[in-house]
Design a protein around this motif. Structure first.
Motif, PDB file in Angstrom:
ATOM      1  N   ALA A   1       0.810  -1.738   4.224  1.00 24.10           N
ATOM      2  CA  ALA A   1       0.563  -2.116   2.828  1.00 24.10           C
ATOM      3  C   ALA A   1       0.577  -3.637   2.691  1.00 24.10           C
ATOM      4  O   ALA A   1      -0.290  -4.225   2.031  1.00 24.10           O
ATOM      5  CB  ALA A   1       1.612  -1.495   1.912  1.00 24.10           C
ATOM      6  N   GLU A   2       1.537  -4.276   3.321  1.00 26.08           N
ATOM      7  CA  GLU A   2       1.618  -5.733   3.216  1.00 26.08           C
ATOM      8  C   GLU A   2       0.452  -6.417   3.914  1.00 26.08           C
ATOM      9  O   GLU A   2       0.001  -7.484   3.483  1.00 26.08           O
ATOM     10  CB  GLU A   2       2.971  -6.206   3.742  1.00 26.08           C
ATOM     11  CG  GLU A   2       4.096  -5.812   2.783  1.00 26.08           C
ATOM     12  CD  GLU A   2       5.476  -6.195   3.277  1.00 26.08           C
ATOM     13  OE1 GLU A   2       5.564  -7.014   4.216  1.00 26.08           O
ATOM     14  OE2 GLU A   2       6.463  -5.670   2.717  1.00 26.08           O
TER      15      GLU A   2
ATOM     16  N   SER B   1       2.440   2.201   0.480  1.00 24.81           N
ATOM     17  CA  SER B   1       3.814   1.866   0.085  1.00 24.81           C
ATOM     18  C   SER B   1       4.631   3.118  -0.180  1.00 24.81           C
ATOM     19  O   SER B   1       5.795   3.219   0.232  1.00 24.81           O
ATOM     20  CB  SER B   1       3.800   0.974  -1.165  1.00 24.81           C
ATOM     21  OG  SER B   1       3.116  -0.235  -0.948  1.00 24.81           O
TER      22      SER B   1
ATOM     23  N   ASP C   1      11.429  -6.587  -2.309  1.00 21.94           N
ATOM     24  CA  ASP C   1      11.253  -7.728  -1.412  1.00 21.94           C
ATOM     25  C   ASP C   1      10.895  -8.966  -2.222  1.00 21.94           C
ATOM     26  O   ASP C   1       9.740  -9.151  -2.616  1.00 21.94           O
ATOM     27  CB  ASP C   1      10.154  -7.397  -0.391  1.00 21.94           C
ATOM     28  CG  ASP C   1       9.998  -8.471   0.674  1.00 21.94           C
ATOM     29  OD1 ASP C   1      10.499  -9.594   0.476  1.00 21.94           O
ATOM     30  OD2 ASP C   1       9.354  -8.184   1.702  1.00 21.94           O
TER      31      ASP C   1
ATOM     32  N   THR D   1       9.993  -1.897  -2.533  1.00 16.68           N
ATOM     33  CA  THR D   1      10.663  -2.620  -1.441  1.00 16.68           C
ATOM     34  C   THR D   1      11.761  -3.569  -1.907  1.00 16.68           C
ATOM     35  O   THR D   1      12.622  -3.947  -1.108  1.00 16.68           O
ATOM     36  CB  THR D   1       9.637  -3.441  -0.655  1.00 16.68           C
ATOM     37  OG1 THR D   1       9.073  -4.452  -1.513  1.00 16.68           O
ATOM     38  CG2 THR D   1       8.537  -2.550  -0.098  1.00 16.68           C
TER      39      THR D   1
ATOM     40  N   HIS E   1       4.954   0.410   5.029  1.00 17.92           N
ATOM     41  CA  HIS E   1       5.116  -0.854   4.312  1.00 17.92           C
ATOM     42  C   HIS E   1       4.428  -2.012   5.016  1.00 17.92           C
ATOM     43  O   HIS E   1       3.859  -2.890   4.355  1.00 17.92           O
ATOM     44  CB  HIS E   1       6.599  -1.148   4.111  1.00 17.92           C
ATOM     45  CG  HIS E   1       7.274  -0.163   3.219  1.00 17.92           C
ATOM     46  ND1 HIS E   1       8.652  -0.106   3.075  1.00 17.92           N
ATOM     47  CD2 HIS E   1       6.781   0.823   2.423  1.00 17.92           C
ATOM     48  CE1 HIS E   1       8.967   0.868   2.229  1.00 17.92           C
ATOM     49  NE2 HIS E   1       7.853   1.447   1.833  1.00 17.92           N
TER      50      HIS E   1
ATOM     51  N   THR F   1      12.353   6.170   4.012  1.00 15.36           N
ATOM     52  CA  THR F   1      11.576   6.386   2.801  1.00 15.36           C
ATOM     53  C   THR F   1      11.523   7.859   2.429  1.00 15.36           C
ATOM     54  O   THR F   1      11.203   8.713   3.261  1.00 15.36           O
ATOM     55  CB  THR F   1      10.130   5.869   2.995  1.00 15.36           C
ATOM     56  OG1 THR F   1      10.175   4.477   3.322  1.00 15.36           O
ATOM     57  CG2 THR F   1       9.315   6.072   1.733  1.00 15.36           C
TER      58      THR F   1
ATOM     59  N   HIS G   1       4.464  -2.423  -5.197  1.00 15.13           N
ATOM     60  CA  HIS G   1       5.085  -2.627  -3.885  1.00 15.13           C
ATOM     61  C   HIS G   1       6.445  -3.288  -4.025  1.00 15.13           C
ATOM     62  O   HIS G   1       7.392  -2.948  -3.287  1.00 15.13           O
ATOM     63  CB  HIS G   1       4.165  -3.481  -3.004  1.00 15.13           C
ATOM     64  CG  HIS G   1       4.635  -3.569  -1.578  1.00 15.13           C
ATOM     65  ND1 HIS G   1       4.568  -2.510  -0.693  1.00 15.13           N
ATOM     66  CD2 HIS G   1       5.201  -4.599  -0.887  1.00 15.13           C
ATOM     67  CE1 HIS G   1       5.057  -2.877   0.482  1.00 15.13           C
ATOM     68  NE2 HIS G   1       5.453  -4.145   0.379  1.00 15.13           N
TER      69      HIS G   1
ATOM     70  N   SER H   1       9.392   8.123  -5.557  1.00 18.75           N
ATOM     71  CA  SER H   1       9.637   6.711  -5.250  1.00 18.75           C
ATOM     72  C   SER H   1      10.164   5.983  -6.486  1.00 18.75           C
ATOM     73  O   SER H   1      10.054   6.465  -7.616  1.00 18.75           O
ATOM     74  CB  SER H   1       8.346   6.030  -4.768  1.00 18.75           C
ATOM     75  OG  SER H   1       7.538   5.646  -5.865  1.00 18.75           O
TER      76      SER H   1
ATOM     77  N   GLY I   1       5.721   5.079   3.040  1.00 22.57           N
ATOM     78  CA  GLY I   1       6.553   4.402   4.018  1.00 22.57           C
ATOM     79  C   GLY I   1       5.830   3.489   4.986  1.00 22.57           C
ATOM     80  O   GLY I   1       6.460   2.905   5.881  1.00 22.57           O
TER      81      GLY I   1
END
Length: 359
Positions: A62-63, A54, A114, A112, A59, A2, A108, A333, A57
């Motif tokens: 954050a999740e 987030s 994701d 990511t 993550h 990150t 987020h 970011s 880095g």
């Protein structure tokens, strides 16, 4: 790996990473991000702090925060206003607090990419925004909150909360499009709210929203939330700059008190950056580095009349505001434009109004 934001001559990437670590260090085992260890958690500041994780880095942390939001969401799509160490202390509903989940989830996801995360959080966002839209009045403004037990709503529409809802709706609409489930009601609500905010700002009269308070948030949030931009935004900032900005120290939280706060200063920096005034934004971020603690966290504020920090707390959300502002002005970011890129208008389709019980 990150990339971590930095502002040359103001704050280094290592320092911003340390701020992220300080935020992660305040996280409860449940995933909640309280104001400070042992303090209250509210749904809005919890998400802001997750966004900073987030960016820096963290993550997984954050999740975990978003998972807390998913688990704690009530059946009607809302969250309690205040929870302390897992115990609900204010079960009321704040429409702005509930809407902000969309900003965090979109942020987020941008960082990511994701898809599994987005699919997991989509029902949470949908339920939250569905709940929030019940608070919209016929004039486009959103009632600030209500009684969770009875479903009754308080009539007042606050400019800060509504400005934040404007940004949240934009993010929610983006999420809906990404999962291929666009919602015309959301688009119509976004347009109607933006028109209402701009109407009061441009005529300099408060016919729709409750008149702004003595707090600086009511001054800059229409810009921060994205409803106001360009010349109107510049004029709005100029109107009260001297009342709130203390050169070299930061931004007053309340116009008549000798008290500057880190979060308000960095939020104003984000608003200025969204207007293209990035140099002034950087200067503001630099002005509150006196609040930085050696552990990377930031004290909430300073009473500059006597040089005392007050309140005597290093708040999670103050540290988060610094990270998000540094990310925005450094363009680091993928999500650095989360405030700057809010859309003012979208294709709209009118929707039917739903009646609400108003207190």
């Amino acid at each position: 790996m990150t990339a971590i934001p930095e502002i040359p001559g103001v704050v280094t990437a290592d320092q911003i990473r340390a701020t992220g670590a300080a935020i992660a260090g305040m996280q409860e085992e449940s995933g909640a991000l309280p104001w400070f260890p042992g303090g209250q958690t509210d749904p809005w500041d919890h998400i802001e702090s997750a966004m900073a994780l987030s960016v820096t880095g963290f993550h997984a942390e954050a999740e975990a925060a978003y998972e807390w939001s998913r688990r704690k969401q009530r059946h009607d799509g809302s969250w309690p206003i205040r929870t302390v160490c897992g115990t609900v202390e204010d079960a009321g509903t704040d429409s702005n607090f509930c809407a902000y989940i969309a900003v965090g989830v979109w942020h987020h996801y941008l960082i990511t990419a994701d898809d599994a995360f987005l699919q997991r959080m989509w029902p949470v966002v949908w339920s939250a925004i569905d709940c929030v839209l019940r608070f919209q009045r016929p004039d486009g403004a959103f009632r600030w909150g209500g009684d969770h037990r009875t479903g009754a709503m308080f009539g007042e529409a606050l400019i800060t909360g509504n400005s934040s809802i404007f940004q949240a709706l934009d993010c929610a609409i983006r999420i809906a499009a990404e999962v291929d489930q666009p919602d015309e009601d959301w688009i119509a609500a976004h347009a109607k709210l933006g028109a209402a905010i701009r109407a009061d700002i441009e005529r300099e009269e408060w016919e729709i929203f409750t008149p702004p308070s003595e707090h600086s948030m009511d001054w800059y949030y229409p810009i921060l939330g994205g409803a106001v931009r360009g010349k109107v935004g510049q004029e709005l900032i100029a109107r009260r700059w001297d009342e709130f900005v203390v050169p070299g120290k930061g931004v007053r939280c309340v116009d008549h008190r000798p008290w500057v706060t880190g979060a308000e200063t960095c939020e104003l920096a984000l608003a200025l950056d969204s207007l293209g005034d990035t140099a002034d934004a950087i200067e503001l971020i630099a002005s509150i580095q006196h609040l930085r603690d050696p552990d990377g966290s930031y004290w909430t504020g300073l009473v500059f009349a006597d040089g005392k920090r007050w309140p005597v707390e290093k708040s999670c959300w103050t540290s988060a505001a610094v990270v998000l502002a540094a990310d925005a002005v450094s363009r680091t970011s993928v999500a650095n434009g989360i405030f700057r890129d809010v859309r003012q208008s979208l294709v709209v389709t009118p929707r039917d109004e739903e009646p609400a019980t108003v207190l």
